[in-house]
Write a protein that holds these residues in place. Structure first.
Motif, PDB file in Angstrom:
ATOM      1  N   TYR A 121       0.841  -1.201   0.000  1.00 42.26           N
ATOM      2  CA  TYR A 121       0.000   0.000   0.000  1.00 42.26           C
ATOM      3  C   TYR A 121       0.876   1.251   0.000  1.00 42.26           C
ATOM      4  CZ  TYR A 121      -3.557   3.367   1.426  1.00 42.26           C
ATOM      5  OH  TYR A 121      -4.397   4.450   1.488  1.00 42.26           O
ATOM      6  N   ALA A 122       1.935   1.225   0.811  1.00 40.17           N
ATOM      7  CA  ALA A 122       2.855   2.365   0.850  1.00 40.17           C
ATOM      8  C   ALA A 122       3.505   2.575  -0.508  1.00 40.17           C
ATOM      9  CB  ALA A 122       3.906   2.143   1.933  1.00 40.17           C
ATOM     10  N   ALA A 123       3.885   1.478  -1.167  1.00 37.52           N
ATOM     11  CA  ALA A 123       4.470   1.599  -2.503  1.00 37.52           C
ATOM     12  C   ALA A 123       3.437   2.096  -3.511  1.00 37.52           C
ATOM     13  CB  ALA A 123       5.049   0.256  -2.951  1.00 37.52           C
ATOM     14  N   GLY A 124       2.174   1.699  -3.317  1.00 38.13           N
ATOM     15  CA  GLY A 124       1.117   2.120  -4.230  1.00 38.13           C
ATOM     16  C   GLY A 124       0.774   3.588  -4.147  1.00 38.13           C
ATOM     17  N   ARG A 125       1.213   4.275  -3.109  1.00 41.79           N
ATOM     18  CA  ARG A 125       0.932   5.705  -2.980  1.00 41.79           C
ATOM     19  C   ARG A 125       1.703   6.530  -4.017  1.00 41.79           C
ATOM     20  NH1 ARG A 125      -1.479   7.178   1.894  1.00 41.79           N
ATOM     21  NH2 ARG A 125      -0.595   9.270   1.710  1.00 41.79           N
ATOM     22  N   ARG A 126       2.650   5.909  -4.691  1.00 44.93           N
ATOM     23  CA  ARG A 126       3.399   6.613  -5.739  1.00 44.93           C
ATOM     24  C   ARG A 126       2.560   6.807  -6.994  1.00 44.93           C
ATOM     25  NH1 ARG A 126       8.674   3.302  -6.779  1.00 44.93           N
ATOM     26  NH2 ARG A 126       8.853   4.955  -8.352  1.00 44.93           N
TER      27      ARG A 126
END
Length: 266
Positions: free
Chosen positions: A23-28
């Motif tokens: 999810y943190a990576a998907g915030r890009r």
């Protein structure tokens, strides 16, 4: 049973941490980070499921007792991965901005968790569960389609041939491992039950086959909706040729004939 529940708690924790990182990576991405995180998670998850499903199906498929009561390390791990992911992914669905089919996915997740959880606890029908999990092969290629939607800039850099190859792999894996596989599994269960005397409980005798029917109908529904192509690099637009200037009309005489000029060119 206590050991199984303890293992499932461990795997649920591991799944939650993995989803948090994805999810943190998907915030890009510019779109929904939960959608992008789901796609990132699937890059390794779906191939791992397919490998475990192939390995356990091959190991348990040769004997009727193994098909209904056999277990392998691969089938046990496959069940844990599926159950823990369903339990973690159910609340994760509410992070996604698009609520379409959320209720259907929640029902699907609950059904998978109950079926594979019962298979782990009872040590029953793990062959059939592993064979049914071969359908995850289509999700390997579907996940790349969704990755392209989540990260359009990356999709723009993807060659067109790669997208077309992914689309063809998705189509044939969907046909083979869903539309063909599920009826074959049901036919195999009927054959075994008619050929051998077996004392089956509710889960392996009714719930498991009914779940296969449900997932087959769901797969058929998606198939009738039609596949979507993988977004790729758009072909360069061919520059339009400038329109030619209109020809200068010739002067005519009063009768419509061409009037010749009496002046000579110098």
């Amino acid at each position: 049973m206590d050991a199984i529940l303890s293992d499932l708690a461990y795997w649920c924790g591991a799944m939650a941490l993995a989803y948090a990182a994805c999810y943190a990576a998907g915030r890009r991405c510019a779109g929904c980070p939960a959608y992008a995180g789901d796609c990132i998670f699937g890059i390794l998850y779906y191939p791992a499921l397919v490998y475990l499903a192939f390995d356990s199906t091959y190991s348990l498929g040769g004997d009727v007792d193994a098909r209904w009561s056999g277990t392998t390390p691969s089938s046990e791990l496959l069940g844990r991965l599926l159950v823990s992911r369903m339990l973690v992914h159910a609340p994760y669905l509410f992070l996604k901005r698009d609520p379409t089919y959320r209720g259907l996915y929640l029902f699907h997740h609950a059904l998978v968790a109950v079926n594979y959880g019962a298979g782990l606890v009872l040590a029953k029908s793990q062959f059939w569960g592993s064979a049914a999990a071969l359908c995850e092969a289509s999700n390997v290629f579907l996940n790349f389609q969704e990755l392209a939607n989540a990260f359009p800039d990356t999709a723009e850099a993807t060659p067109t041939w790669a997208g077309r190859l992914n689309d063809r792999c998705f189509f044939w894996s969907y046909v083979v491992f869903r539309l063909v596989l599920f009826p074959l599994l049901l036919a195999g269960q009927v054959r075994d039950r008619l050929s051998f005397s077996m004392n089956l409980g509710f889960c392996e005798g009714a719930l498991f086959p009914a779940s296969i029917v449900f997932v087959f109908c769901l797969s058929l529904k998606w198939a009738l909706a039609g596949p979507k192509p993988t977004p790729t690099k758009k072909p360069k637009a061919t520059p339009k040729k400038p329109k030619a200037a209109p020809a200068t009309p010739k002067k005519t005489d009063g009768g419509g004939g061409v009037r010749r000029s009496s002046r000579k060119s110098t």
